[in-house]
Design a protein around this motif. Structure first.
Motif, PDB file in Angstrom:
ATOM      1  N   LYS A  37       0.827  -1.208   0.000  1.00 22.12           N
ATOM      2  CA  LYS A  37       0.000   0.000   0.000  1.00 22.12           C
ATOM      3  C   LYS A  37       0.861   1.259   0.000  1.00 22.12           C
ATOM      4  CE  LYS A  37      -3.934  -2.073   2.395  1.00 22.12           C
ATOM      5  NZ  LYS A  37      -4.806  -2.003   3.603  1.00 22.12           N
ATOM      6  N   MET A  38       2.134   1.105   0.426  1.00 20.55           N
ATOM      7  CA  MET A  38       3.035   2.248   0.454  1.00 20.55           C
ATOM      8  C   MET A  38       3.718   2.442  -0.892  1.00 20.55           C
ATOM      9  SD  MET A  38       2.540   3.277   3.471  1.00 20.55           S
ATOM     10  CE  MET A  38       3.808   4.536   3.561  1.00 20.55           C
ATOM     11  N   LEU A  39       3.217   1.679  -1.891  1.00 21.65           N
ATOM     12  CA  LEU A  39       3.763   1.742  -3.254  1.00 21.65           C
ATOM     13  C   LEU A  39       5.251   1.399  -3.278  1.00 21.65           C
ATOM     14  CD1 LEU A  39       1.943   4.921  -4.692  1.00 21.65           C
ATOM     15  CD2 LEU A  39       1.285   2.496  -4.832  1.00 21.65           C
ATOM     16  N   THR A  40       5.598   0.405  -2.449  1.00 19.85           N
ATOM     17  CA  THR A  40       6.966  -0.130  -2.474  1.00 19.85           C
ATOM     18  C   THR A  40       6.875  -1.636  -2.640  1.00 19.85           C
ATOM     19  OG1 THR A  40       6.998  -0.369  -0.062  1.00 19.85           O
ATOM     20  CG2 THR A  40       7.858   1.698  -0.966  1.00 19.85           C
ATOM     21  N   TRP A  41       7.980  -2.225  -3.123  1.00 14.07           N
ATOM     22  CA  TRP A  41       8.019  -3.678  -3.291  1.00 14.07           C
ATOM     23  C   TRP A  41       8.512  -4.354  -2.001  1.00 14.07           C
ATOM     24  CZ3 TRP A  41       5.794  -5.879  -7.318  1.00 14.07           C
ATOM     25  CH2 TRP A  41       5.619  -5.139  -8.490  1.00 14.07           C
ATOM     26  N   THR A  42       7.984  -5.554  -1.795  1.00 14.50           N
ATOM     27  CA  THR A  42       8.416  -6.311  -0.603  1.00 14.50           C
ATOM     28  C   THR A  42       9.916  -6.493  -0.613  1.00 14.50           C
ATOM     29  OG1 THR A  42       6.314  -7.504  -0.618  1.00 14.50           O
ATOM     30  CG2 THR A  42       8.084  -8.440   0.714  1.00 14.50           C
ATOM     31  N   TYR A  43      10.442  -6.853  -1.789  1.00 14.43           N
ATOM     32  CA  TYR A  43      11.883  -7.001  -1.950  1.00 14.43           C
ATOM     33  C   TYR A  43      12.386  -5.823  -2.786  1.00 14.43           C
ATOM     34  CZ  TYR A  43      11.141 -11.768  -0.279  1.00 14.43           C
ATOM     35  OH  TYR A  43      10.794 -12.847   0.471  1.00 14.43           O
ATOM     36  N   SER A  44      13.404  -5.173  -2.255  1.00  9.97           N
ATOM     37  CA  SER A  44      13.971  -4.001  -2.936  1.00  9.97           C
ATOM     38  C   SER A  44      15.437  -3.909  -2.549  1.00  9.97           C
ATOM     39  CB  SER A  44      13.204  -2.731  -2.525  1.00  9.97           C
ATOM     40  OG  SER A  44      13.340  -2.520  -1.130  1.00  9.97           O
ATOM     41  N   SER A  45      16.060  -2.793  -2.933  1.00 10.08           N
ATOM     42  CA  SER A  45      17.466  -2.618  -2.576  1.00 10.08           C
ATOM     43  C   SER A  45      17.644  -2.548  -1.069  1.00 10.08           C
ATOM     44  CB  SER A  45      18.014  -1.325  -3.231  1.00 10.08           C
ATOM     45  OG  SER A  45      17.214  -0.206  -2.831  1.00 10.08           O
ATOM     46  N   ALA A  46      16.600  -2.052  -0.373  1.00 12.63           N
ATOM     47  CA  ALA A  46      16.681  -1.998   1.086  1.00 12.63           C
ATOM     48  C   ALA A  46      16.413  -3.364   1.713  1.00 12.63           C
ATOM     49  CB  ALA A  46      15.690  -0.965   1.620  1.00 12.63           C
ATOM     50  N   ASN A  47      15.649  -4.152   1.039  1.00 11.95           N
ATOM     51  CA  ASN A  47      15.328  -5.512   1.504  1.00 11.95           C
ATOM     52  C   ASN A  47      15.533  -6.474   0.332  1.00 11.95           C
ATOM     53  OD1 ASN A  47      14.413  -7.660   3.085  1.00 11.95           O
ATOM     54  ND2 ASN A  47      12.261  -7.310   2.488  1.00 11.95           N
ATOM     55  N   PRO A  48      16.789  -6.838   0.062  1.00  8.60           N
ATOM     56  CA  PRO A  48      17.080  -7.586  -1.157  1.00  8.60           C
ATOM     57  C   PRO A  48      16.457  -8.990  -1.138  1.00  8.60           C
ATOM     58  CG  PRO A  48      19.014  -7.461   0.243  1.00  8.60           C
ATOM     59  CD  PRO A  48      17.981  -6.570   0.860  1.00  8.60           C
ATOM     60  N   LEU A  49      16.250  -9.488  -2.343  1.00  5.95           N
ATOM     61  CA  LEU A  49      15.724 -10.855  -2.531  1.00  5.95           C
ATOM     62  C   LEU A  49      16.720 -11.865  -1.969  1.00  5.95           C
ATOM     63  CD1 LEU A  49      13.188 -12.062  -4.070  1.00  5.95           C
ATOM     64  CD2 LEU A  49      14.795 -12.573  -5.917  1.00  5.95           C
ATOM     65  N   PRO A  50      16.252 -12.909  -1.263  1.00  4.87           N
ATOM     66  CA  PRO A  50      17.182 -13.917  -0.730  1.00  4.87           C
ATOM     67  C   PRO A  50      17.959 -14.595  -1.863  1.00  4.87           C
ATOM     68  CG  PRO A  50      14.999 -14.173   0.244  1.00  4.87           C
ATOM     69  CD  PRO A  50      14.853 -13.208  -0.882  1.00  4.87           C
ATOM     70  N   GLN A  51      19.156 -14.985  -1.544  1.00  5.49           N
ATOM     71  CA  GLN A  51      19.985 -15.680  -2.540  1.00  5.49           C
ATOM     72  C   GLN A  51      19.489 -17.106  -2.762  1.00  5.49           C
ATOM     73  OE1 GLN A  51      23.994 -15.496  -1.080  1.00  5.49           O
ATOM     74  NE2 GLN A  51      24.447 -13.662  -2.296  1.00  5.49           N
ATOM     75  N   CYS A  52      19.686 -17.608  -3.986  1.00  4.18           N
ATOM     76  CA  CYS A  52      19.424 -19.019  -4.285  1.00  4.18           C
ATOM     77  C   CYS A  52      20.642 -19.836  -3.861  1.00  4.18           C
ATOM     78  CB  CYS A  52      19.162 -19.217  -5.778  1.00  4.18           C
ATOM     79  SG  CYS A  52      17.571 -18.564  -6.326  1.00  4.18           S
ATOM     80  N   ILE A  53      20.423 -20.838  -3.038  1.00  7.49           N
ATOM     81  CA  ILE A  53      21.525 -21.641  -2.518  1.00  7.49           C
ATOM     82  C   ILE A  53      21.309 -23.116  -2.854  1.00  7.49           C
ATOM     83  CG2 ILE A  53      22.033 -20.042  -0.626  1.00  7.49           C
ATOM     84  CD1 ILE A  53      20.404 -21.857   1.210  1.00  7.49           C
ATOM     85  N   ASP A  54      22.420 -23.851  -2.893  1.00  9.16           N
ATOM     86  CA  ASP A  54      22.340 -25.296  -3.120  1.00  9.16           C
ATOM     87  C   ASP A  54      21.757 -25.979  -1.891  1.00  9.16           C
ATOM     88  OD1 ASP A  54      23.489 -25.511  -5.726  1.00  9.16           O
ATOM     89  OD2 ASP A  54      25.443 -25.022  -4.834  1.00  9.16           O
ATOM     90  N   THR A  55      20.896 -26.982  -2.118  1.00  9.31           N
ATOM     91  CA  THR A  55      20.290 -27.739  -1.022  1.00  9.31           C
ATOM     92  C   THR A  55      20.642 -29.222  -1.172  1.00  9.31           C
ATOM     93  OG1 THR A  55      18.243 -27.967  -2.307  1.00  9.31           O
ATOM     94  CG2 THR A  55      18.377 -26.148  -0.738  1.00  9.31           C
ATOM     95  N   CYS A  56      20.412 -29.964  -0.120  1.00  7.97           N
ATOM     96  CA  CYS A  56      20.678 -31.407  -0.128  1.00  7.97           C
ATOM     97  C   CYS A  56      19.359 -32.165  -0.137  1.00  7.97           C
ATOM     98  CB  CYS A  56      21.476 -31.804   1.115  1.00  7.97           C
ATOM     99  SG  CYS A  56      23.101 -31.031   1.238  1.00  7.97           S
TER     100      CYS A  56
END
Length: 348
Positions: free
Chosen positions: A23-42
């Motif tokens: 509603k604040m016209l901001t994205w959940t993920y942004s430069s202030a709250n970056p997208l989590p990295q993709c990591i290898d899993t087992c």
């Protein structure tokens, strides 16, 4: 957003996340709250069907997450043991094996070599992304070479858990004395979960088999049935059968066609009392005995124990009755009258 196959977003336990306009016209993920990295899993370790995995039900795990795995009784994790041996006696964090429980045993086999037999029963492994610190595979306990004993031949059928070794006395005339007191020809030793063979000691072989059975004179029409490679044990019996060329019953007992001698303590056969086998005669067929020309009112009701197409043998029976209800039977030249039926039997 999707991570490539085999990867997940860190801390999310998923390969897909959504970026939402607020509603604040901001994205959940942004430069202030970056997208989590993709990591290898087992993935969940599942190549070995024997492996028991102790963890919450999940299909993948993130790096540095730990789970406990174990093998069923009689199996161990050799790869985990190797990791622990490589790390000497200290706890290793780089190897990923942080704690092991269970019993690690060692035995000395028949050749004098000492070896581990159970390894770790439960091991904690760490996800190193995309692989686990070790690839757990259960291996069966190996008992090694079975003990050998003087004067005894052994025949091995493997050395791992559940395998057996068969023992027999080297001399045909000898046998083993079992705990029950009986003499037995063979003993079996089994590889146990402890890594030990079930038989560690054997009493010396003793004379416990009779030699060649006595042979009756030809007039008795008996032949012995035995295998010279397997002499009769004390307490067992050797069988004599009526010879096959027609001598099919014993004269002293028509119900018997065999005779037995027991091997007694001291490895000698009991004194024989030889019976004589005879050729059991046959009777004429009832149809020939009571031809229809004798009395047209005689009929065979039913047969028992034999087939009409073959000659009656000893104790075969047949029943006769009169064909008409107003007729009765009698035996010729006797005073017996008014019989409803006649039961005839082939006698000796």
């Amino acid at each position: 957003y999707h991570c490539p196959e085999g990867k997940t977003f860190a801390g999310q336990y998923t390969d897909t996340v959504q970026n939402t306009c607020t509603k604040m016209l901001t994205w959940t993920y942004s430069s202030a709250n970056p997208l989590p990295q993709c990591i290898d899993t087992c993935p969940l370790p599942g190549e070995d069907p024997l492996l028991i995995i102790e963890s919450e039900p999940r299909s993948f795990f993130e790096p540095q997450e730990k789970i406990s795995v174990q093998c069923p009784s009689g199996f161990y994790l050799p790869s985990a043991r190797k990791k622990r041996d490589d790390a000497s006696s200290t706890r290793s964090t780089s190897s990923g094996v942080t704690q092991a429980s269970g019993t690690t045993g060692a035995v000395t086999d028949a050749e004098g070599s000492t070896r581990a037999v159970t390894g770790e029963s439960t091991v904690e492994i760490t996800c190193m992304g995309p692989n686990w610190s070790i690839q757990p595979v259960c291996q069966a306990v190996d008992c090694g070479t079975a003990p050998s004993f003087p004067g005894v031949d052994s025949f091995s059928f493997g050395t791992t858990l559940g395998s057996t070794v068969r023992y027999k006395c080297s001399e045909l005339s000898k046998a083993f004395r079992a705990r029950s007191g009986e003499l037995v020809s063979t003993l079996y030793s089994t590889c146990l979960v402890t890594g030990q063979w079930s038989i560690q000691q054997i009493l010396p072989c003793e004379v416990g088999r009779c030699g060649e059975p006595p042979v009756p004179d030809a007039q008795h029409n008996l032949e012995v049935r035995w295998n010279p490679n397997f002499p009769i044990l004390v307490g067992q019996r050797v069988k004599y059968s009526c010879v096959t060329n027609g001598y099919n019953r014993r004269l002293d007992d028509f119900e018997q066609a065999e005779y037995h001698l027991e091997c007694l303590e001291g490895a000698s056969f009991q004194n024989p009392n030889w019976p004589t086998c005879v050729n059991m005669t046959t009777c004429i067929k009832p149809a020939d005995f009571f031809p229809n020309s004798t009395n047209e009112n005689i009929t065979a009701l039913w047969t028992s124990d034999w087939n009409n197409d073959t000659s009656p043998q000893y104790k075969d029976r047949m029943y006769f009755s009169c064909n008409a209800p107003n007729y009765k039977m009698r035996i010729i030249n006797t005073s017996i009258t008014e019989m409803k039926h006649i039961d005839i039997m082939c006698d000796w």
